[in-house]
Design a protein around this motif. Structure first.
Motif, PDB file in Angstrom:
ATOM      1  N   SER A 257       0.989  -0.913  -0.334  1.00 42.75           N
ATOM      2  CA  SER A 257      -0.240  -0.101  -0.235  1.00 42.75           C
ATOM      3  C   SER A 257       0.901   1.098  -0.132  1.00 42.75           C
ATOM      4  N   LYS A 258       0.758   2.689  -0.532  1.00 40.08           N
ATOM      5  CA  LYS A 258       1.326   3.684  -0.639  1.00 40.08           C
ATOM      6  C   LYS A 258      -0.087   4.817  -0.662  1.00 40.08           C
ATOM      7  N   TRP A 313      -4.493   6.295  -2.450  1.00 35.05           N
ATOM      8  CA  TRP A 313      -4.593   5.478  -1.951  1.00 35.05           C
ATOM      9  C   TRP A 313      -3.935   3.911  -3.299  1.00 35.05           C
ATOM     10  N   LYS A 314      -2.505   3.600  -2.912  1.00 35.63           N
ATOM     11  CA  LYS A 314      -2.925   2.389  -4.054  1.00 35.63           C
ATOM     12  C   LYS A 314      -2.295   1.407  -3.211  1.00 35.63           C
ATOM     13  N   SER A 315      -2.361   0.227  -3.474  1.00 34.67           N
ATOM     14  CA  SER A 315      -2.696  -1.156  -3.127  1.00 34.67           C
ATOM     15  C   SER A 315      -2.697  -2.964  -3.735  1.00 34.67           C
TER      16      SER A 315
END
Length: 783
Positions: A257-258, A313-315
Motif C-alpha cells: 500500500s502507498k 491510495w494504491k494497494s
C-alpha cells in the motif's frame, strides 16, 4: 484533405530519415511508467512501441536551460501537434494562454496531471484569433521545474478517460525524486521590452520511506508593445506575475500500500491593454475631456487563483492493483479595470455642474469554476491469458460548479440614462451585472472497462468501453479498439478506431454577459444569453448536448537501432454537433426574431448552440537519430504535423433555419477551420562535446487564413520559419549555464490591413505571435 494528398509530404519526410529526426526528447531515461493511452505499466517508455501515437517529452533540459519560461510556450516550440499562441487585444483571453492539439478547440483536449483529470479554467474565450467560444486548461499554472515528463497522446481517448479527449490527451507527470536544484533565468525581446525574470527551486526530501517533492516558482514577465510610435495602444504580451508552489509525493504505508498526494497553488496578477479610446471623437461617449484629453488605454487586470489537490491510495488486493483517489481543482478570475472611466458617470457629473469625472478603477466582477473527481481504478496483468492480458476497470464520480459574481455598480451602470451621452460601464470591460450572476453545478458518473492483450508475439490488441451519465443532459457510451502488429524487430504497424464525446462545459451552458446599448434610438441590452434563458427559448435554441466524434488512425513505426526511430501516422477526426458561439442576431439580420428580442428589452443576442459538424484529416511524422560526430555526439530530430479542418455542415435549429450565415459567418467559420497553421514542423540539431552543448532548432509554421470584418476579404498569412539557438556550459558538476535566442531572425506574421484584423493591428496573434526575436540566459544549480 484526402489521405492521398498527404502521402507526398510523408515521402518527403521519409527522405530526411537518417540525417534528420524528431522527438529526441523521447524519454529513454524514464523509469517504469504507465504511458497515457494504456492501463499497462511498462518498464520503458518508447513512442515506437505504443498502440497509438504517443510522444514522451522529458522536460529536464527544458526546465534547466530552455529558452521558454512556461510550459505552454515550451510545448509550442517542441510539439508540432500542440498549438498555443499568446493573444493580444482579446480581453480575458490575453490573461490565460489557450492550448490545443491538432488544430481543434482547447476544450477538445483533455489534460491530466499524474494521470488524474485536471480542471479547466473559468474563462470562456470570447475574443481573439484562437479558441473562440471555448474553455481550456491553464498549462502555465504548473512550474516547469516540477515536471518530469509530458506525454502527448495524439489520438481520441474518450472511451478511456471521458469527456474532452477528442483531439487527444496531455499527461503531465510531476517529479518525485530525491535531491535539490534551482534555476534563475532572465529574458527579453530584442526590442528591449518584455523583460522576463524567473526564479525556481525544487527539493525532493526523503520522508517516511518515500519522497516529498516541493517546488516553488516566481515569474515576472513584463509587458511588450509593438504599436507604432505615437499610437496609444498596447499591442503585445500581457504583464504577468506568477507565484506558484507545488508538492508531490508518494509514501509506502503497509505491505504493497502507498499513499500519494499532489498539492498545487498559483496566484497570478496579470494586466492587458484594451482598445485605445480617442481624445476627441470618443468624447463624451467613451471618454471625458477633463480626464483623458489626449486619449487613454484601459487596462484589464486579472486576479487569477488556481488550486489543485490529489490524494490517493494504491494497494494490492487478491492480486489486483487498486487505486482510490480524490482530485479537486479550482480556478477563479476577478477583473479589476484600471486607467479607465465610466463615461456615463463622467457625463452626469458634467451635467450637474462638476468637472466631468468618474472613478478610474472598477471591480468588474468575475467567475469561478471548481471540479471534484473521485476515481476507483482496478487492474491486473494475467501472463497466461491470451498470451498476456492486462484487464482494467473502474468508476468515476465528478462534481462541477460554476459561478459568476457581479461587479460593483459603477462598473456597469448607465448613470446619465441610455443614449444621453456617456456609454455605460467601465471602458475596456463593462462589469458583470446582477442579472448575469449565477451559481450552477452538475455531477456525472462513469464506468469503464479496458482490456489489452498480446494475442501473439507480433499482435497486440486493446479494447475499451466507457458509459457516462451527466445530471444535466443524460447518458453516453463510447468505445475504442486499437491494435499493433510487429513485422520483425524494427517495424510495427498500428491503428485505432474510436467514438468519443465532449460534454458542454458549465461555462458554455451558463456564461452570461450584458451591456446596454442605444439601438434604433431605443435603449436595449446586448446579451450573450445562457442556454435555457428566455432569450434562447425565444430563438428556439434547444438545450446544449454533447459533441460526438469518430476517430480513425493508421500508422507505422520503425526502430532499426537504439539510436534511430521513425513514426508516421494518418488520422481523421469527425465531430458532430460541435458547440459554437453564434453571431449576433438583431432586427437587421433577422427581423422576426429581432421583434421578439425587443419585446424582451434586448437589442442584440448571441448564444452557444450545437450547430456545426467538422472533419479533421492529418498526418504526423516523427523521426530521431543520434550519431558520433568528431569528438562529440550529434542528435537530430524532426517532427511534422499536417492537418486540415473542414466545416462539413451547419444545421441551425428549426427557428433559425435560413439564417445560417448569421449563426456562423465566414469569419467565424475560419476561426474553426484555421484555428492553427495547416502545417507545423520542428527540425532540430543538438551537438554535445565535453562540457559544451549547442542547439539549433528550426520551427516552421504553415499558411493560415483568417476572415476579415469586411465580407469577402480574407487575411492570408504566408508560411514562416523561425530559428532558436542555444548554448550550454556545464561549468561544474553542479552548475550549468545556458544562453541563447528565440526567433533570432526576428520573423513576424504577414502584415495585414489593421482595420480588418482581430486585434486592430497589422500583426495579429496567429501562427507564432508578433513580438519578434528574444534572448535569454539561465543558471541551473544542483545541490
Amino acid at each position: 484533405m484526402q489521405a492521398t494528398r498527404l502521402l507526398p509530404t510523408a515521402l518527403a519526410a521519409l527522405t530526411l530519415f537518417g540525417t534528420t529526426a524528431a522527438i529526441a526528447q523521447e524519454a529513454g531515461s524514464l523509469e517504469r511508467v504507465t504511458v497515457v493511452g494504456s492501463r499497462k505499466s511498462l518498464p520503458v517508455a518508447s513512442s515506437t512501441d505504443t498502440l497509438v501515437p504517443v510522444d514522451i517529452y522529458a522536460m529536464g533540459k527544458i526546465a534547466e536551460g530552455g529558452g521558454q519560461f512556461d510550459l505552454a510556450q515550451s510545448l509550442q516550440y517542441l510539439s508540432p501537434s500542440f498549438n498555443s499562441t499568446r493573444q493580444t487585444g482579446a480581453d480575458g483571453a490575453d490573461l490565460i494562454d489557450s492550448a490545443a492539439l491538432r488544430g481543434l478547440g482547447s476544450d477538445q483536449t483533455l489534460v491530466l496531471v499524474n494521470g488524474k483529470r485536471r480542471h479547466t479554467v473559468a474563462l470562456v474565450n470570447l475574443f481573439g484569433a484562437r479558441n473562440r467560444g471555448s474553455t481550456g486548461t491553464d498549462m502555465n499554472s504548473l512550474p516547469l521545474l516540477a515536471i518530469d515528463n509530458v506525454q502527448v497522446l495524439r489520438d481520441g481517448a474518450a472511451a478511456q478517460y471521458g469527456s474532452d479527449a477528442i483531439a487527444g490527451v496531455l499527461n503531465i507527470q510531476l517529479k518525485k525524486k530525491a535531491g535539490c536544484e534551482a534555476v534563475a533565468g532572465y529574458g527579453q525581446y530584442s526590442a528591449g521590452d518584455g523583460k522576463n525574470w524567473l526564479a525556481s527551486a525544487y527539493c525532493g526530501i526523503k520522508l517516511g520511506g518515500g519522497t516529498l517533492a516541493i517546488t516553488g516558482e516566481y515569474q515576472d514577465r513584463g509587458r511588450s508593445n509593438r504599436a507604432d510610435p505615437g499610437d496609444l495602444r498596447t499591442i503585445g504580451d500581457t504583464a504577468v506575475k506568477n507565484k506558484t508552489v507545488y508538492l508531490n509525493g508518494e509514501f509506502p504505508v503497509t505491505g504493497d500500500s502507498k499513499l500519494y498526494l499532489t498539492l498545487g497553488a498559483q496566484d497570478r496578477d496579470a494586466s492587458s491593454g484594451a482598445w485605445a479610446r480617442d481624445g476627441s471623437s470618443d468624447i463624451p461617449t467613451r471618454n471625458s475631456a477633463t480626464m483623458y484629453p489626449d486619449g487613454f488605454v484601459p487596462f484589464i487586470n486579472g486576479d487569477v487563483q488556481d488550486r489543485f489537490v490529489i490524494v490517493g491510495w494504491k494497494s494490492t488486493v487478491a492480486g489486483w492493483d487498486t487505486d482510490l483517489s480524490q482530485t479537486y481543482g479550482a480556478n477563479k478570475m476577478r477583473y479589476v479595470i484600471s486607467n479607465t472611466l465610466n463615461a456615463s458617470i463622467a457625463n452626469l457629473d458634467l451635467i450637474n455642474g462638476g468637472r466631468g469625472i468618474s472613478p478610474t478603477r472598477f471591480d468588474a466582477g468575475g467567475f469561478g469554476f471548481s471540479q471534484a473527481t473521485t476515481n476507483f481504478d482496478v487492474s491486473r496483468f494475467f501472463p497466461d491469458l491470451l498470451g498476456g492480458s492486462n484487464i482494467a476497470f473502474g468508476a468515476e464520480y465528478r462534481r462541477e460548479k460554476y459561478d459568476i459574481v457581479a461587479g460593483e455598480v459603477g462598473s456597469y451602470i448607465d448613470a446619465d440614462g441610455v443614449g444621453a451621452g456617456g456609454n455605460a460601464g467601465s471602458q475596456g470591460f463593462p462589469g458583470f451585472q446582477p442579472g448575469d450572476a449565477t451559481n450552477r453545478s452538475r455531477n456525472s458518473q462513469a464506468l469503464y472497462l479496458d482490456w489489452e492483450a498480446t494475442l501473439t508475439t507480433a499482435l497486440t490488441m486493446n479494447a475499451a468501453v466507457r458509459a457516462e451519465h451527466y445530471s444535466d443532459f443524460g447518458s453516453t457510451t463510447t468505445a475504442k479498439l486499437a491494435g499493433s502488429y510487429k513485422l520483425g524487430n524494427a517495424l510495427l504497424l498500428r491503428g485505432a478506431a474510436s467514438t468519443g464525446f465532449r460534454a458542454p462545459s458549465l461555462q458554455q451552458l451558463y456564461f452570461s454577459s450584458t451591456f446596454t446599448d442605444f439601438i434604433n434610438q431605443q435603449p436595449l441590452d446586448v446579451v450573450l444569453a445562457p442556454n435555457g434563458s428566455s432569450i434562447t427559448n425565444a430563438a428556439g435554441v434547444p438545450a446544449l448536448k454533447q459533441e460526438k466524434s469518430r476517430n480513425l488512425s493508421v500508422g507505422l513505426t520503425v526502430k532499426p537501432s537504439v539510436d534511430t526511430s521513425l513514426t508516421v501516422d494518418l488520422y481523421q477526426i469527425a465531430i458532430r454537433d460541435r458547440i459554437v458561439l453564434s453571431g449576433r442576431f438583431d432586427d437587421s439580420n433577422y427581423p422576426a426574431l429581432g421583434t421578439i428580442l425587443q419585446g424582451l428589452g434586448v437589442g442584440q443576442a448571441q448564444f452557444f448552440v450545437n450547430s456545426v459538424d467538422t472533419r479533421t484529416r492529418g498526418l504526423d511524422v516523427t523521426a530521431s537519430t543520434r550519431t558520433k560526430l568528431g569528438a562529440g555526439q550529434l542528435a537530430t530530430f524532426l517532427a511534422l504535423n499536417v492537418s486540415r479542418t473542414t466545416v462539413t455542415s451547419v444545421h441551425a435549429p428549426a427557428a433559425l433555419q435560413g439564417f445560417e450565415d448569421v449563426l456562423l459567418s465566414t469569419r467565424e467559420r475560419l476561426f474553426i477551420e484555421e484555428a492553427g497553421p495547416r502545417t507545423k514542423a520542428t527540425l532540430g540539431f543538438e551537438y554535445s562535446q565535453g562540457a559544451w552543448t549547442g542547439e539549433a532548432k528550426l520551427i516552421h509554421f504553415g499558411r493560415q487564413t483568417q476572415g476579415a470584418f469586411t465580407d469577402g476579404v480574407y487575411l492570408k498569412y504566408k508560411p514562416k520559419t523561425s530559428m532558436d539557438l542555444g548554448l550550454t556550459w556545464q561549468a561544474t558538476p553542479a552548475l550549468k549555464l545556458s544562453m541563447g535566442g528565440n526567433n533570432v531572425f526576428n520573423v513576424k506574421p504577414t502584415r495585414q490591413d489593421p482595420f480588418e484584423t482581430d486585434n486592430g493591428f497589422y500583426y495579429d496573434s496567429v501562427q507564432f505571435g508578433l513580438n519578434g526575436a528574444s534572448y535569454f540566459a539561465r543558471a541551473h544549480y544542483r545541490f
